[in-house]
Motif scaffolding. Structure first.
Motif, PDB file in Angstrom:
ATOM      1  N   VAL A   1       0.840  -1.193   0.000  1.00 49.11           N
ATOM      2  CA  VAL A   1       0.000   0.000   0.000  1.00 49.11           C
ATOM      3  C   VAL A   1       0.877   1.246   0.000  1.00 49.11           C
ATOM      4  O   VAL A   1       1.857   1.341   0.736  1.00 49.11           O
ATOM      5  N   GLY A   2       0.521   2.203  -0.838  1.00 43.94           N
ATOM      6  CA  GLY A   2       1.264   3.449  -0.894  1.00 43.94           C
ATOM      7  C   GLY A   2       2.678   3.301  -1.416  1.00 43.94           C
ATOM      8  O   GLY A   2       3.549   4.124  -1.111  1.00 43.94           O
ATOM      9  N   GLY A   3       2.918   2.253  -2.204  1.00 50.25           N
ATOM     10  CA  GLY A   3       4.249   2.053  -2.761  1.00 50.25           C
ATOM     11  C   GLY A   3       5.214   1.387  -1.813  1.00 50.25           C
ATOM     12  O   GLY A   3       6.424   1.337  -2.078  1.00 50.25           O
ATOM     13  N   GLY A   4       4.717   0.842  -0.705  1.00 52.59           N
ATOM     14  CA  GLY A   4       5.580   0.188   0.275  1.00 52.59           C
ATOM     15  C   GLY A   4       5.943  -1.227  -0.119  1.00 52.59           C
ATOM     16  O   GLY A   4       5.621  -1.706  -1.199  1.00 52.59           O
TER      17      GLY A   4
ATOM     18  N   ASN B   1      15.889   5.982  -7.168  1.00 48.54           N
ATOM     19  CA  ASN B   1      15.608   6.775  -5.976  1.00 48.54           C
ATOM     20  C   ASN B   1      14.153   6.610  -5.550  1.00 48.54           C
ATOM     21  O   ASN B   1      13.244   6.949  -6.298  1.00 48.54           O
ATOM     22  N   HIS B   2      13.955   6.112  -4.357  1.00 48.36           N
ATOM     23  CA  HIS B   2      12.602   6.051  -3.800  1.00 48.36           C
ATOM     24  C   HIS B   2      12.250   7.372  -3.116  1.00 48.36           C
ATOM     25  O   HIS B   2      11.089   7.729  -2.990  1.00 48.36           O
ATOM     26  N   THR B   3      13.282   8.076  -2.669  1.00 46.80           N
ATOM     27  CA  THR B   3      13.102   9.398  -2.084  1.00 46.80           C
ATOM     28  C   THR B   3      14.404  10.164  -2.272  1.00 46.80           C
ATOM     29  O   THR B   3      15.482   9.568  -2.360  1.00 46.80           O
ATOM     30  N   ILE B   4      14.306  11.474  -2.343  1.00 48.38           N
ATOM     31  CA  ILE B   4      15.500  12.316  -2.351  1.00 48.38           C
ATOM     32  C   ILE B   4      15.493  13.197  -1.100  1.00 48.38           C
ATOM     33  O   ILE B   4      15.946  14.344  -1.115  1.00 48.38           O
ATOM     34  N   GLY B   5      14.996  12.618  -0.007  1.00 44.18           N
ATOM     35  CA  GLY B   5      14.976  13.337   1.261  1.00 44.18           C
ATOM     36  C   GLY B   5      14.063  14.534   1.270  1.00 44.18           C
ATOM     37  O   GLY B   5      14.216  15.448   2.077  1.00 44.18           O
TER      38      GLY B   5
END
Length: 434
Positions: free
Chosen positions: A144-147, A410-414
């Protein structure tokens, strides 16, 4: 890649393409058109700058294995959601918001990213299509939510292989053409609108294999059910071959010898494709770049890879004019097998590969496609000195190679768009000072 018949691939050509299979209403409001035309004009202006031609020249050189400084490319991937948040989009319709996001990405790449990715005066519309499964489909649990998620693999007994069938490709030509006409009517006088066939990301097959049978189970099968595993791989190979045959026969493939994203990072600019006998009509696989990988089998021995994976990927890659291989798997462990693939040009050097060994293996005979660890950008403020030192050392190790450095996955860039700009600036500085 498809998920339950729905297209989920984010592969792009020039960045200006989109996943059309999920768009329901092909419409734009008057406000949408005004906004899109203004964004398209900004993209066109960027594309005409002299610096964009210099970037293209870098890609042409490295793709032909000419000596050049390392080429830098940064694709934030999921980090785009932190650079251009959904709530900042101004278009009113679903389609308009998709197109707005694509155009804003180009503007960011051209004006702010600072890497070597060229901006082209082109807007690509891929075919709208759906694709069935193989007669069975995994059940995902979580995500869920890309997790994270796990899955229940459906092929629990090889006795049920007779229930498998090749996927069916269903192309919505009417929807595709409507999208092309709408784009041409909206900003076709500013950007060239072109229909492009983007039908797969990888022809590796092992992602499908582990979804059907289970990741741990296929490793057990190599010992306990080798005959049956080979039979399953034949089905997957033949199914992929049938898909490629269909696309080629029906003139649905597109050239990718230009600003099309290829492999697991890089752009296709080359004068070696299409083949000399290409007549300008039907695009054949031999006229384009191919790509395969097998990340899911990274813990399998080179001998097992050679027995169960290599012979089934080989006939697919044999069809293409130039080939890319690898993504996150450490290729150094299986290079003696991988190097047997035909017409290899671009090889992934992942964060888990031995960079010195790969530099020795690849030399100036292949593109050393360096993939830094994206975790370095997944923080509110990057450690610029640490990143600079890592990049400098990596370039030094591969100084005799044809190097491209690709920041991706990249799953996140902070939640800090400055991270990708700073990384690109550092990588460019180190590349130019090498």
């Amino acid at each position: 890649m498809t998920e339950g018949g729905r297209i989920v691939s984010d592969q792009t050509a020039y960045g200006l393409s989109m996943v059309t299979g999920t768009i329901k209403n092909i419409e734009l409001t008057k406000k949408d058109r005004i906004i899109l035309r203004e964004l398209a004009q900004r993209v066109a202006e960027i594309a005409m700058r002299p610096g964009e031609e210099s970037k293209r020249d870098l890609w042409y050189k490295i793709n032909s294995l000419q000596p050049t400084r390392p080429v830098v490319f940064c694709d934030p991937e999921n980090g785009w959601n932190e650079i251009i948040p959904e709530e900042t989009l101004q278009n009113e319709t679903e389609l308009g918001r998709h197109w707005e996001m694509l155009l804003r990405k180009e503007i960011f790449w051209g004006n702010e990213m600072g890497d070597d990715r060229p901006v082209e005066p082109l807007f690509c519309i891929p075919y709208a299509y759906s694709e069935s499964d193989w007669g069975m489909h995994e059940v995902r649990i979580g995500g869920v939510g890309g997790g994270s998620y796990r899955w229940d693999a459906p092929l629990k007994d090889y006795k049920n292989m007779d229930k498998l069938h090749f996927p069916e490709l269903i192309i919505d030509h009417e929807k595709t053409d409507r999208m092309v006409l709408l784009a041409e009517d909206t900003f076709g006088d500013i950007l060239k609108v072109e229909k492009r066939g983007l039908w797969w990301w990888s022809l590796g097959m092992t992602w499908t294999l582990v979804n059907l049978r289970g990741l741990e189970q296929i490793m057990i099968d190599m010992f306990d059910f080798p005959k049956e595993l080979h039979q399953l791989m034949v089905i997957l190979r033949d199914g992929h071959m049938a898909k490629v045959d269909y696309l080629e026969k029906n003139n649905l493939l597109s050239l990718n010898n230009d600003g099309t994203y290829i492999g697991s990072g890089g752009y296709g600019y080359t004068h070696e494709l299409p083949q000399l006998d290409f007549d300008g009509g039907n695009v054949r696989t031999i006229d384009i770049w191919g790509f395969s990988e097998s990340q899911e089998t990274c813990y399998v021995s080179p001998e097992m890879f050679e027995e169960f994976i290599f012979p089934y990927q080989y006939p697919l890659l044999e069809r293409f004019g130039l080939n890319c291989y690898g993504c996150c798997e450490p290729i150094d462990k299986r290079w003696q097998v991988v190097k047997k693939f035909p017409r290899l040009r671009r090889i992934s050097v992942s964060p888990w590969a031995n960079p010195k060994v790969m530099a020795e293996y690849l030399g100036s005979n292949y593109i050393y496609s360096l993939k830094p660890n994206p975790a370095d950008l997944a923080v509110p403020q990057i450690d610029q000195d640490y990143i600079r030192k890592k990049i400098r050392n990596a370039f030094q190790v591969a100084k005799n190679c044809r190097v491209e450095i690709i920041m991706k996955d990249n799953h996140t860039i902070g939640k800090n768009p400055e991270n990708v700009k700073r990384w690109s600036r550092i990588a460019k500085e180190e590349a130019e000072n090498l």
